[in-house]
Design an enzyme around this catalytic site. Structure first.
Site, PDB file in Angstrom:
ATOM      1  N   ARG A   1       0.949  -1.139   0.135  1.00 27.63           N
ATOM      2  CA  ARG A   1       0.162  -0.005   0.092  1.00 27.63           C
ATOM      3  C   ARG A   1       0.826   1.270  -0.102  1.00 27.63           C
ATOM      4  NH1 ARG A   1      -4.042  -0.158   4.590  1.00 27.63           N
ATOM      5  NH2 ARG A   1      -4.598   1.930   3.916  1.00 27.63           N
TER       6      ARG A   1
ATOM      7  N   ASP B   1      -2.877   7.690   4.006  1.00 26.86           N
ATOM      8  CA  ASP B   1      -2.094   8.220   2.674  1.00 26.86           C
ATOM      9  C   ASP B   1      -1.678   9.544   3.028  1.00 26.86           C
ATOM     10  OD1 ASP B   1      -5.322   8.535   0.992  1.00 26.86           O
ATOM     11  OD2 ASP B   1      -3.957  10.158   1.571  1.00 26.86           O
TER      12      ASP B   1
ATOM     13  N   GLY C   1     -16.408  11.538   2.281  1.00 25.51           N
ATOM     14  CA  GLY C   1     -15.705  10.332   1.762  1.00 25.51           C
ATOM     15  C   GLY C   1     -15.645   9.078   2.796  1.00 25.51           C
TER      16      GLY C   1
ATOM     17  N   HIS D   1      -5.716   7.805  12.425  1.00 21.53           N
ATOM     18  CA  HIS D   1      -5.311   6.372  12.090  1.00 21.53           C
ATOM     19  C   HIS D   1      -4.017   6.180  11.698  1.00 21.53           C
ATOM     20  CE1 HIS D   1      -9.922   5.474  11.648  1.00 21.53           C
ATOM     21  NE2 HIS D   1      -9.639   5.555  12.803  1.00 21.53           N
TER      22      HIS D   1
ATOM     23  N   CYS E   1      15.564   0.188  13.501  1.00 20.23           N
ATOM     24  CA  CYS E   1      15.143   1.500  13.960  1.00 20.23           C
ATOM     25  C   CYS E   1      16.103   2.655  14.151  1.00 20.23           C
ATOM     26  CB  CYS E   1      14.608   1.170  15.594  1.00 20.23           C
ATOM     27  SG  CYS E   1      14.196   2.860  16.471  1.00 20.23           S
TER      28      CYS E   1
END
Ligand code: BV8
Length: 228
Positions: free
Chosen positions: A59, A94, A175, A109, A136
Site C-alpha cells: 500500500r 495516505d 468520503g 489512524h 530503527c
C-alpha cells in the site's frame, strides 16, 4: 493546539478513491484480497507479521505512485484561505492531503509513510519497505511496524479532536462510510455542541441520518463546489 478551528473536516477513504487508492468497503469487504481483520489488527501482526508487513509495504508503494485529486486540492485551498480556522481530521493513512498542500491535518489512524519501533516506540519515516527489517533509527533494533492504528488500538489525537469538535461552527464529513468508531460518532458530538453538519459522499452512509445536509456525488466535484 492553537484556538479551536471554526471548521472541522473529517475525511475517509472516499476522498482518495478518485486518485486510485482503493477504499475499504467498496472492495466488498476484501481489501486488496485480505479480510480487514486478517491484516489490520495487532493480533494479525503478532500471528503473521510477514503478511501484514507485505500488505502495508504494497500500500505504501501504491500510494507513492498515485496523484492527488481536486478534492484534496479544494481542502488545501480552503486552508490557504482560512489558516488555523480549519482542521482536517483524516482516517486515511495516505499523505495525499499533504501532497496537495494541506498542512493542518490530523491523521487519527496514523500514516503509511511512518514506522513505529516495537522496542523504543519512536516514530520515524518508514525507510521504504519494512519487511526486510530495517533498523530503527533511534535504537537500532530491527523491530519497525507500520505506524497505523489497527482495530483495537487507540487512535491518535483524540483530545485535540474533542477540543476541535467542541469549538467548531461547522463539521463536514467527506468520503467516509461511518463504519469505524470513534470517527463515526464525531458528527453527533459536533451537532450536540452546536455545529452545523454537512456530509459530502458518493452514497448514503451509516451516519447520513445524523447530518443536517447530505450532498451525494464524487468528492472531486462536491468539494471544490463546497469550497467555492
Ligand atoms: C478504538 C488504519 C478504543 C489501518 C483503520 C463503538 C462501536 C462499535 C465498534 C467500536 C466502537 N468503538 C471501538 C470499536 C471497535 C473498532 C470499530 O470501529 N470497529 C468497526 C469495524 C465496527 N474501532 C477501533 O478499534 C478503533 N480504536 O476504538 O480504540 C477506544 C475506545 C474509546 C474511545 C476511543 C478509542 C480504531 C479504528 C482504526 C482502525 N484502522 N485504518 C489501515 O488503514 O490499514 S480504519 C479504516 O477504516 C481506514 O482508516 C478507513 O479510513 C476507515 C474507515 O473507513 P472509510 O474511510 O469510511 O472508508 P470506507 O471504504 O469504509 O468508506 C468509503 C466511503 O467513501 C463510502 O461511504 C463511499 O460511498 C465513499 N466514496 C467512495 N468513492 C467516493 C466516495 N465519496 C466521495 N467521492 C468518491 N469518489
Amino acid at each position: 493546539m492553537t484556538a479551536a478551528p471554526r471548521i472541522v473536516v473529517l475525511t475517509g477513504a472516499g476522498i482518495s478513491a478518485e486518485s486510485g487508492v482503493p477504499t475499504f468497503r467498496d472492495a466488498g469487504g476484501l481489501w486488496e484480497g485480505h479480510r480487514v481483520e486478517d491484516v489490520a489488527t495487532p493480533e494479525a501482526f503478532d500471528a503473521d507479521p510477514e503478511t501484514v508487513q507485505r500488505f502495508y509495504d504494497a500500500r505504501r508503494r501504491a500510494v507513492a505512485s498515485v496523484a492527488t485529486n481536486p478534492a484534496h486540492a479544494g481542502l488545501a485551498a480552503l486552508e490557504h484561505e482560512l489558516g488555523d480556522e480549519l482542521l482536517v481530521v483524516t482516517q486515511n493513512v495516505d499523505d495525499l492531503h499533504e501532497r496537495a498542500g494541506s498542512t493542518r491535518v490530523l491523521h487519527m489512524h496514523g500514516e503509511l509513510r511512518l514506522a513505529r519501533c516495537l522496542v523504543c516506540e519512536v516514530r520515524s519515516d518508514a525507510p521504504g519497505d519494512l519487511l526486510p527489517g530495517p533498523p530503527c533509527p533511534a535504537c537500532g533494533e530491527r523491530t519497525l511496524r507500520p505506524d497505523v492504528v489497527w482495530f483495537g488500538e487507540m487512535p491518535y489525537g483524540l483530545d485535540d479532536i474533542d477540543l476541535a469538535l467542541a469549538g467548531c461552527e461547522a463539521f463536514v464529513a467527506i468520503g467516509t462510510s461511518g463504519a469505524v468508531h470513534p470517527a463515526a460518532g464525531f458528527v453527533l458530538t459536533a451537532e450536540a455542541l452546536g455545529a452545523t453538519t454537512l456530509e459530502l459522499n458518493l452514497a448514503e452512509s451509516e451516519i447520513t441520518p445524523f447530518f443536517a445536509e447530505t450532498r451525494l456525488g464524487p468528492a472531486s466535484l462536491l468539494v471544490p463546489e463546497w469550497v467555492d
